[in-house]
Design an enzyme around this catalytic site. Structure first.
Site, PDB file in Angstrom:
ATOM      1  N   ASN A  39      -0.178   9.863 -24.838  1.00  0.00           N
ATOM      2  CA  ASN A  39      -1.466   9.351 -25.303  1.00  0.00           C
ATOM      3  C   ASN A  39      -1.911   8.256 -24.335  1.00  0.00           C
ATOM      4  O   ASN A  39      -1.326   7.180 -24.307  1.00  0.00           O
ATOM      5  CB  ASN A  39      -1.298   8.782 -26.723  1.00  0.00           C
ATOM      6  CG  ASN A  39      -2.526   8.039 -27.211  1.00  0.00           C
ATOM      7  OD1 ASN A  39      -3.611   8.146 -26.628  1.00  0.00           O
ATOM      8  ND2 ASN A  39      -2.363   7.284 -28.291  1.00  0.00           N
ATOM      9  N   LYS A  41      -4.634   6.658 -24.427  1.00  0.00           N
ATOM     10  CA  LYS A  41      -5.515   5.663 -25.079  1.00  0.00           C
ATOM     11  C   LYS A  41      -6.770   5.437 -24.227  1.00  0.00           C
ATOM     12  O   LYS A  41      -7.240   6.370 -23.583  1.00  0.00           O
ATOM     13  CB  LYS A  41      -4.753   4.362 -25.344  1.00  0.00           C
ATOM     14  CG  LYS A  41      -3.405   4.613 -26.014  1.00  0.00           C
ATOM     15  CD  LYS A  41      -2.759   3.375 -26.547  1.00  0.00           C
ATOM     16  CE  LYS A  41      -1.383   3.729 -27.119  1.00  0.00           C
ATOM     17  NZ  LYS A  41      -0.829   2.676 -27.965  1.00  0.00           N
ATOM     18  N   HIS A 124      -4.668   7.960 -35.651  1.00  0.00           N
ATOM     19  CA  HIS A 124      -3.807   7.021 -34.935  1.00  0.00           C
ATOM     20  C   HIS A 124      -3.987   5.631 -35.539  1.00  0.00           C
ATOM     21  O   HIS A 124      -5.085   5.272 -35.955  1.00  0.00           O
ATOM     22  CB  HIS A 124      -4.174   7.013 -33.442  1.00  0.00           C
ATOM     23  CG  HIS A 124      -3.189   6.249 -32.610  1.00  0.00           C
ATOM     24  ND1 HIS A 124      -3.177   4.881 -32.541  1.00  0.00           N
ATOM     25  CD2 HIS A 124      -2.170   6.670 -31.831  1.00  0.00           C
ATOM     26  CE1 HIS A 124      -2.187   4.497 -31.743  1.00  0.00           C
ATOM     27  NE2 HIS A 124      -1.556   5.565 -31.302  1.00  0.00           N
ATOM     28  N   GLU A 126      -4.303   2.827 -34.303  1.00  0.00           N
ATOM     29  CA  GLU A 126      -5.341   2.000 -33.674  1.00  0.00           C
ATOM     30  C   GLU A 126      -6.727   2.377 -34.204  1.00  0.00           C
ATOM     31  O   GLU A 126      -7.608   1.523 -34.297  1.00  0.00           O
ATOM     32  CB  GLU A 126      -5.258   2.133 -32.144  1.00  0.00           C
ATOM     33  CG  GLU A 126      -4.051   1.359 -31.609  1.00  0.00           C
ATOM     34  CD  GLU A 126      -3.452   1.908 -30.329  1.00  0.00           C
ATOM     35  OE1 GLU A 126      -4.106   2.694 -29.632  1.00  0.00           O
ATOM     36  OE2 GLU A 126      -2.289   1.536 -30.032  1.00  0.00           O
ATOM     37  N   GLU A 194       4.501   7.045 -36.533  1.00  0.00           N
ATOM     38  CA  GLU A 194       4.362   5.932 -35.606  1.00  0.00           C
ATOM     39  C   GLU A 194       4.307   4.621 -36.387  1.00  0.00           C
ATOM     40  O   GLU A 194       3.234   4.208 -36.843  1.00  0.00           O
ATOM     41  CB  GLU A 194       3.080   6.084 -34.788  1.00  0.00           C
ATOM     42  CG  GLU A 194       3.010   7.361 -34.002  1.00  0.00           C
ATOM     43  CD  GLU A 194       2.125   7.205 -32.772  1.00  0.00           C
ATOM     44  OE1 GLU A 194       2.654   7.334 -31.654  1.00  0.00           O
ATOM     45  OE2 GLU A 194       0.928   6.917 -32.926  1.00  0.00           O
ATOM     46  N   GLY A 200       3.464   0.013 -28.874  1.00  0.00           N
ATOM     47  CA  GLY A 200       3.105  -0.880 -27.788  1.00  0.00           C
ATOM     48  C   GLY A 200       3.809  -2.225 -27.820  1.00  0.00           C
ATOM     49  O   GLY A 200       3.402  -3.164 -27.130  1.00  0.00           O
ATOM     50  N   SER A 239       6.979   2.892 -28.687  1.00  0.00           N
ATOM     51  CA  SER A 239       7.871   2.327 -27.676  1.00  0.00           C
ATOM     52  C   SER A 239       8.977   3.284 -27.216  1.00  0.00           C
ATOM     53  O   SER A 239      10.105   2.853 -26.954  1.00  0.00           O
ATOM     54  CB  SER A 239       8.458   0.989 -28.154  1.00  0.00           C
ATOM     55  OG  SER A 239       7.422   0.044 -28.374  1.00  0.00           O
TER      56      SER A 239
HETATM   57  C1  PEP Z   1       1.009   5.484 -29.363  1.00  0.00           C
HETATM   58  O1  PEP Z   1       0.078   4.698 -29.343  1.00  0.00           O
HETATM   59  O2  PEP Z   1       0.834   6.654 -29.753  1.00  0.00           O
HETATM   60  C2  PEP Z   1       2.320   5.010 -28.904  1.00  0.00           C
HETATM   61  C3  PEP Z   1       3.394   5.622 -29.276  1.00  0.00           C
HETATM   62  O3  PEP Z   1       2.307   3.928 -28.080  1.00  0.00           O
HETATM   63  P1  PEP Z   1       3.570   3.295 -27.264  1.00  0.00           P
HETATM   64  O4  PEP Z   1       4.392   4.410 -26.738  1.00  0.00           O
HETATM   65  O5  PEP Z   1       2.899   2.508 -26.186  1.00  0.00           O
HETATM   66  O6  PEP Z   1       4.311   2.441 -28.230  1.00  0.00           O
END
Ligand code: PEP
Length: 263
Positions: A39, A41, A124, A126, A194, A200, A239
């Site tokens: 992703n 973003k 998601h 976000e 998630e 992140g 992460s």
């Molecule tokens: C995401 O936003 O889908 C995600 C998993 O981010 P990150 O890997 O940066 O934690």
């Protein structure tokens, strides 16, 4: 740059460990598909598309895990063009629930499909946070994805406060119940767990945390959707990086990862 490099290495590590695991077990056709998804973003311009050529070059033809990149909408057409006739698939990060209409700035699932997407991420964290997307809104988007012939990657996950209160299973299963349309099928539905506190932050969930939630998700899916629910892919996101990918993919009911990645 460095961020793109880290992301590519995380994807590779994810795919390698998934491939290895698949070759060790005899996978029945109804087993969930293995998938490593990136992703991007709100990152990436046309200059970053060359990374796709690297990813495509590194994809093993007999790979047990599929690979998906979700670039920003502005790059979908070009990314789909570059990956045409390769195993790499291209997904979008969001869609509107309607097919067309007076919704300035929005993009429908049909338009994403027309641009070459095969998948779309919905709900998601976000978007749930930045745009107030509720489970009802996410379910409408997942329905739109299905209507357009896209696979919806439906995201769920608890906040740090909810986990500290021991409410993670209740929160995640309730989001799941509200965000999935009736009649969801395994070929058009992927779940991404998630945890908000892991996205992140560099702080991934532990294998034990992931096993607990993925087990609860699998059981809720099987109860509601029967064999279709047992065959839906469950991704972990938050992460994931080269250093922890292998141990995360070894967890039961983990079929792959959604990787935002160091960007
Ligand atoms: C995401 O936003 O889908 C995600 C998993 O981010 P990150 O890997 O940066 O934690």
């Amino acid at each position: 740059g460095g961020a793109m490099d880290t992301r590519r290495r995380a994807c590779e590590a994810a795919r390698t460990s998934l491939d290895r695991r698949k070759s060790m077990s005899n996978v029945a056709p109804s087993s969930p598909e293995k998938l490593a998804a990136g992703n991007w973003k709100m990152n990436g311009t046309s200059a970053d598309l060359s990374i796709l050529e690297t990813i495509i070059r590194d994809l093993a033809p007999e790979a047990g895990a599929g690979a998906l990149i979700c670039p920003p909408a502005t790059l979908l057409s070009a990314a789909a063009h570059l990956s045409k006739a390769t195993p790499l698939r291209i997904g979008a990060q969001n869609c509107h629930e309607a097919a067309t209409g007076a919704h300035t700035g929005d993009i429908s699932a049909e338009m994403l499909r027309d641009a070459g997407a095969t998948h779309v991420i919905v709900g998601h964290s976000e978007r749930r946070t930045d745009h107030g997307e509720t489970d009802d809104a996410v379910r409408a988007k997942a329905e739109a994805a299905q209507r357009a012939g896209l696979t919806a990657i439906v995201c769920v996950g608890e906040t740090e406060d909810e986990r500290e209160a021991g409410r993670q299973i209740e929160v995640v299963t309730s989001q799941l119940a509200g965000s999935l349309p009736d009649g969801a099928t395994a070929d058009r539905t992927i779940i991404a767990y998630e945890p908000v506190w892991a996205i992140g932050t560099g702080k991934a969930a532990t294998p034990a945390d992931i096993a607990e939630i993925h087990g609860a998700i699998r059981s809720a899916l099987s109860t509601r959707f029967g064999a279709q629910g047992s065959a839906m892919s469950l991704l972990y996101g938050g992460s994931v990086k080269p250093a922890n990918a292998a141990e995360i993919f070894a967890v039961e009911n983990v079929d792959g990862a959604l990787i935002g990645g160091a960007s």
